[in-house]
Design a protein around this motif. Structure first.
Motif, short mmCIF file in Angstrom:
data_model
loop_
_atom_site.label_atom_id
_atom_site.label_comp_id
_atom_site.label_asym_id
_atom_site.label_seq_id
_atom_site.Cartn_x
_atom_site.Cartn_y
_atom_site.Cartn_z
N ALA A 168 0.90 -1.26 -0.02
CA ALA A 168 0.25 0.10 0.42
C ALA A 168 1.10 1.51 0.03
CB ALA A 168 -0.84 -0.09 1.32
N PHE A 169 1.23 1.01 0.72
CA PHE A 169 2.89 2.57 1.49
C PHE A 169 3.37 2.72 -0.78
CE2 PHE A 169 6.81 4.35 1.26
CZ PHE A 169 6.91 5.19 1.93
N VAL A 170 3.79 1.90 -1.23
CA VAL A 170 4.35 1.70 -2.77
C VAL A 170 3.49 2.47 -3.53
CG1 VAL A 170 5.96 0.62 -4.18
CG2 VAL A 170 6.49 0.19 -1.54
N ALA A 171 2.34 1.95 -3.52
CA ALA A 171 2.05 1.83 -4.71
C ALA A 171 1.16 3.57 -3.80
CB ALA A 171 0.53 1.46 -4.36
N VAL A 172 1.14 4.10 -2.58
CA VAL A 172 0.82 5.36 -3.08
C VAL A 172 1.27 6.39 -2.81
CG1 VAL A 172 -0.05 7.06 -0.89
CG2 VAL A 172 -0.93 5.10 -0.98
N VAL A 173 2.59 5.89 -2.57
CA VAL A 173 3.72 6.64 -3.31
C VAL A 173 4.18 6.47 -4.75
CG1 VAL A 173 6.45 7.14 -3.24
CG2 VAL A 173 4.74 6.84 -1.36
N LEU A 174 4.18 6.02 -5.12
CA LEU A 174 4.10 6.34 -6.68
C LEU A 174 3.01 6.34 -7.56
CD1 LEU A 174 5.86 2.50 -7.62
CD2 LEU A 174 7.38 4.41 -7.27
N ASN A 175 2.08 6.60 -7.03
CA ASN A 175 0.37 7.11 -7.34
C ASN A 175 0.47 8.78 -7.80
OD1 ASN A 175 -2.34 6.99 -8.42
ND2 ASN A 175 -2.16 7.10 -6.86
N ILE A 176 1.35 9.17 -6.71
CA ILE A 176 1.90 10.72 -6.26
C ILE A 176 2.71 10.80 -6.78
CG2 ILE A 176 2.08 12.07 -4.14
CD1 ILE A 176 0.93 10.14 -2.38
N LEU A 177 3.45 10.48 -7.35
CA LEU A 177 4.79 10.67 -8.28
C LEU A 177 4.54 10.16 -9.45
CD1 LEU A 177 8.01 8.98 -6.31
CD2 LEU A 177 7.44 10.69 -6.46
N PHE A 178 3.92 9.62 -9.89
CA PHE A 178 3.56 10.34 -11.09
C PHE A 178 2.44 10.03 -11.49
CE2 PHE A 178 6.14 6.19 -10.70
CZ PHE A 178 6.68 5.95 -12.58
N HIS A 179 1.19 10.10 -10.66
CA HIS A 179 -0.35 11.23 -11.41
C HIS A 179 0.02 12.61 -10.55
CE1 HIS A 179 -0.94 6.58 -12.07
NE2 HIS A 179 -0.53 6.98 -12.87
N HIS A 180 0.03 12.60 -9.96
CA HIS A 180 0.36 13.42 -9.00
C HIS A 180 1.57 14.97 -9.71
CE1 HIS A 180 -3.61 13.42 -7.06
NE2 HIS A 180 -3.06 11.67 -7.14
N ILE A 181 2.63 14.83 -9.33
CA ILE A 181 3.57 15.83 -9.14
C ILE A 181 3.97 15.60 -10.03
CG2 ILE A 181 6.26 15.72 -8.19
CD1 ILE A 181 5.47 14.56 -5.91
N ARG A 182 4.21 14.10 -10.95
CA ARG A 182 4.89 14.58 -12.51
C ARG A 182 4.68 15.63 -13.69
NH1 ARG A 182 5.55 11.01 -16.91
NH2 ARG A 182 7.41 10.81 -18.25
N PRO A 183 2.94 14.73 -13.44
CA PRO A 183 1.83 16.07 -14.50
C PRO A 183 2.24 17.11 -13.85
CG PRO A 183 0.86 14.00 -13.86
CD PRO A 183 1.71 14.41 -12.27
N GLY A 184 1.90 17.71 -12.54
CA GLY A 184 2.32 19.11 -11.94
C GLY A 184 3.40 19.92 -12.68
N ILE A 185 5.04 18.96 -12.89
CA ILE A 185 6.27 19.43 -13.17
C ILE A 185 6.11 19.21 -14.68
CG2 ILE A 185 8.73 18.53 -12.93
CD1 ILE A 185 8.26 17.75 -10.79
N ALA A 186 5.90 18.46 -15.12
CA ALA A 186 5.62 18.81 -16.85
C ALA A 186 4.87 19.91 -17.11
CB ALA A 186 5.27 17.23 -17.56
N ALA A 187 4.01 19.66 -16.50
CA ALA A 187 3.22 21.23 -17.78
C ALA A 187 3.40 22.39 -17.23
CB ALA A 187 1.70 21.30 -16.70
N ARG A 188 4.46 23.16 -15.73
CA ARG A 188 5.07 23.75 -15.99
C ARG A 188 6.63 24.25 -16.50
NH1 ARG A 188 4.52 22.97 -10.23
NH2 ARG A 188 6.18 21.69 -10.14
N VAL A 189 7.31 22.71 -17.12
CA VAL A 189 7.83 22.55 -17.56
C VAL A 189 7.21 22.78 -19.46
CG1 VAL A 189 9.87 21.77 -18.91
CG2 VAL A 189 9.70 21.25 -16.67
N THR A 190 6.91 22.73 -19.92
CA THR A 190 6.14 23.01 -20.87
C THR A 190 4.92 24.18 -21.29
OG1 THR A 190 5.21 20.98 -21.20
CG2 THR A 190 3.78 22.41 -22.26
#
Length: 465
Positions: free
Chosen positions: A432-454
Motif C-alpha cells: 500500500a505504501f509503495v503504491a500510494v507513493v508511486l501514484n503520487i509521484l507519477f499522477h500528481h507530482i510528475r504531471p505538475g512538473i511537466a505542465a510547468r516545464v511546458t
C-alpha cells in the motif's frame, strides 16, 4: 391537445417507486434463511479466532482456563464487531456485510509486546492504539484521495494472495514442522475443495448458495470417518463468561505501543481497500469519505472493548467478502446474524468446543477457495484501471513486487531491527505504501512538473518571437 400532467404524474410516481426499491445489501430475508447463511459465515471464519487464541496460549504459556476464557471473549467481541459494522449505528460501521476478527499481524505485535514488556503492557498497547486510531482518523480521511482504484486494487490482490497462503498453511502446516505436507491433511483439504465444487456444480438456489458451508461440513464428516477429529477437545461445562481484565489492570506505555500504533496506519489503509471491495462485491455505491471512516471507527471501538478483555486488535475481515461473492447473498443482515451466532457461541462452551475440533485442514481447504475469490476481485478492479497506460502498469508492478516479497519469502527481513521488521513483513502495508507513493509521484507530482516545464518553454518561445 392532451394535458401533459398525467405523464408528469406517472413519471413522478415511477421515480418514487424507484426510491423505495431496497438495495440487496439492505434487504431483509426470512429469519431462518438469514441465520443459515450467517452460520455459513461463522463456520468459514471460526478458525481465525480459535487459531489466534491457541497461538496466544502456546506462545505465552497460558493455562487452560484462561485460554477458554480468551476464546469466549474472542467470539463475543467478533460478534459485537460484526454487528457494529453490519448495522452501522450512528457513525460506527459502514452498513456493509462485514465480520470482525482478531489475528494476523496485530496478534504478532501483541505477542511481541507481551513477551518484551508483559501482558498488562500489551493490553494497554491495544487500548492506546485504538484511541490513536480515533485521533488520527480525521487526517487519514483527507488522504483518501491518494487511494484510487489502482492503489486499492493492488492492495486487494496482495491481501488475497496473503490470505490464500494463510489458508494453505492450515492445510499443509508450516515448513519444518514434523507433520508438514501430511498426506492425510492434504487429502482432507483437497477433498473439501472438491466437495464445494461438486455442490456448487450440482445444486441450484439456496443449496448452491450454501455450497461453501456444505463443502466444509462434508470435509469435516470425511475427517471424522478417517479418525482425524479429536473429540476429546469437545468436553467442558455449559457456559463461558468472558472475564474482564484477565491479565490485570492495563499498563499504558507509549514507547512499547509504538509498533502497534504505526501498524494501525497500515490497518487503516487495509480497511479502506476492504470497504471499497466489499461495496463492489455487493454492488453498492458508497462515498469513501464517509464509509471508510465508519469502518475504521467500528474497528477502533471494538478494539477498545476487546483490549479490556485481553484480546489483540480486532480488524474487519476479508474472508466474508469472498463468501458474499461466491454465494451471491449480499444482505448485511446475514453478517449481522453471524454476529449474533458468534456471541451465542462465545457463551455456549459446548458449541465453542465443537467448532474447535474441526480439523484445520478442512477449514483451510474452504478458506483457500474463499480467499482466492478476494484475489480475483482485486484483479477485476485492476482490470478497470486502464493498465494499457504504462505508468499504471509500472505502479502496480512495483507495488506488487514489494508487497508480495515478504509473503512469498518469509523471513526475508529477519536481519532488520525488530520494530522495522514487523512493519516490513506486512506485505499489505508495504504494498500500500509503495503504491500510494508511486501514484503520487507519477499522477500528481510528475504531471505538475511537466505542465510547468511546458508552460516555461511556451513562454520562452513566445518571447523569442
Amino acid at each position: 391537445m392532451s394535458s401533459p400532467r398525467p405523464t408528469i404524474a406517472r413519471t413522478q410516481q415511477q421515480a418514487g417507486n424507484a426510491d423505495r426499491v431496497v438495495h440487496p445489501v439492505d434487504e431483509s430475508r426470512p429469519v431462518g434463511r438469514i441465520l443459515l447463511f450467517g452460520v455459513q459465515h461463522v463456520l468459514v471464519m471460526a478458525a481465525t479466532p480459535i487459531s489466534a487464541i491457541f497461538l496466544m496460549s502456546a506462545t505465552l504459556n497460558l493455562g487452560p482456563a484462561l485460554t477458554v476464557d480468551l476464546l469466549s471473549a474472542a467470539f463475543v467481541l467478533s460478534g459485537i464487531g460484526s454487528l457494529v459494522q453490519s448495522l452501522g449505528p450512528w457513525k460506527f460501521g459502514p452498513r456493509l456485510p462485514f465480520v470482525m476478527l482478531p489475528g494476523g499481524a496485530p496478534l504478532i505485535l501483541f505477542l511481541a509486546i507481551a513477551e518484551q514488556h508483559g501482558l498488562p503492557t500489551a493490553t494497554g498497547a491495544v487500548v492506546l492504539t485504538a484511541v490513536f486510531s480515533f485521533v488520527v482518523l480525521p487526517l487519514f480521511s483527507r488522504l483518501l484521495a491518494f487511494f484510487p482504484a489502482l492503489v486499492i486494487g493492488t492492495m486487494i490482490v496482495i491481501v488475497g494472495v496473503n490470505l490464500v497462503k494463510v489458508g494453505a498453511v492450515l492445510v499443509t502446516g508450516r515448513p519444518g514442522d514434523p507433520d508438514f505436507a501430511d498426506p492425510v491433511n492434504l487429502g482432507l483439504g483437497m477433498a473439501t475443495i472438491g466437495f464445494t465444487v461438486i455442490f456448487y456444480l450440482l445444486f441450484t438456489g439456496i443449496l448452491r448458495q450454501l455450497a461453501v458451508m456444505l463443502g466444509l461440513l462434508a470435509g469435516a464428516a470425511l475427517a471424522a470417518a478417517l479418525g482425524a477429529v479429536d473429540f476429546e477437545g469437545a468436553g467442558g461445562g455449559l457456559f463461558n463468561v468472558p472475564q474482564l481484565l484477565p491479565f490485570g489492570s492495563p499498563r499504558f506505555d507509549l514507547v512499547a505501543a509504538l509498533p502497534l500504533m504505526l501498524y494501525s496506519l497500515a490497518s487503516m489503509a487495509e480497511a479502506t481497500g476492504q470497504t471499497v471491495i466489499n461495496a463492489e462485491a455487493v454492488g453498492k455505491e458508497i462515498d469513501r469519505r464517509t464509509a471508510v471512516p465508519k469502518t475504521i471507527r467500528g474497528d477502533a471501538l471494538t478494539s477498545v472493548v476487546g483490549g479490556f478483555f485481553g484480546l489483540p486488535l480486532m480488524v474487519t475481515s476479508g474472508e466474508n467478502i469472498g463468501i458474499v461473492r461466491v454465494t451471491g447473498v449480499r444482505s448485511r443482515y446475514v453478517t449481522a446474524a453471524a454476529g449474533v451466532v458468534l456471541i451465542v457461541i462465545g457463551f455456549l462452551a459446548p458449541v465453542t468446543h465443537a467448532i474447535s475440533v474441526i480439523p484445520s485442514a478442512v477449514i483451510g481447504g474452504t478458506a483457500m477457495v474463499v480467499f482466492a475469490v478476494i484475489t480475483v476481485l482485486g484483479v477485476q478492479m485492476l482490470g478497470r484501471c486502464d493498465l494499457d497506460q504504462h505508468t499504471h502498469t509500472f505502479v502496480c508492478a512495483v507495488a506488487l513486487a514489494f508487497g508480495l516479497l515478504p509473503i512469498l519469502i518469509p523471513g526475508v527481513y529477519a536481519s532488520f531491527p525488530p520494530n522495522l521488521r514487523i512493519l516490513l513483513e506486512s506485505g499489505v502495508a508495504v504494498g500500500a505504501f509503495v503504491a500510494v507513493v508511486l501514484n503520487i509521484l507519477f499522477h500528481h507530482i510528475r504531471p505538475g512538473i511537466a505542465a510547468r516545464v511546458t508552460a516555461a518553454r511556451t513562454e520562452s518561445d513566445n518571447s523569442n518571437r
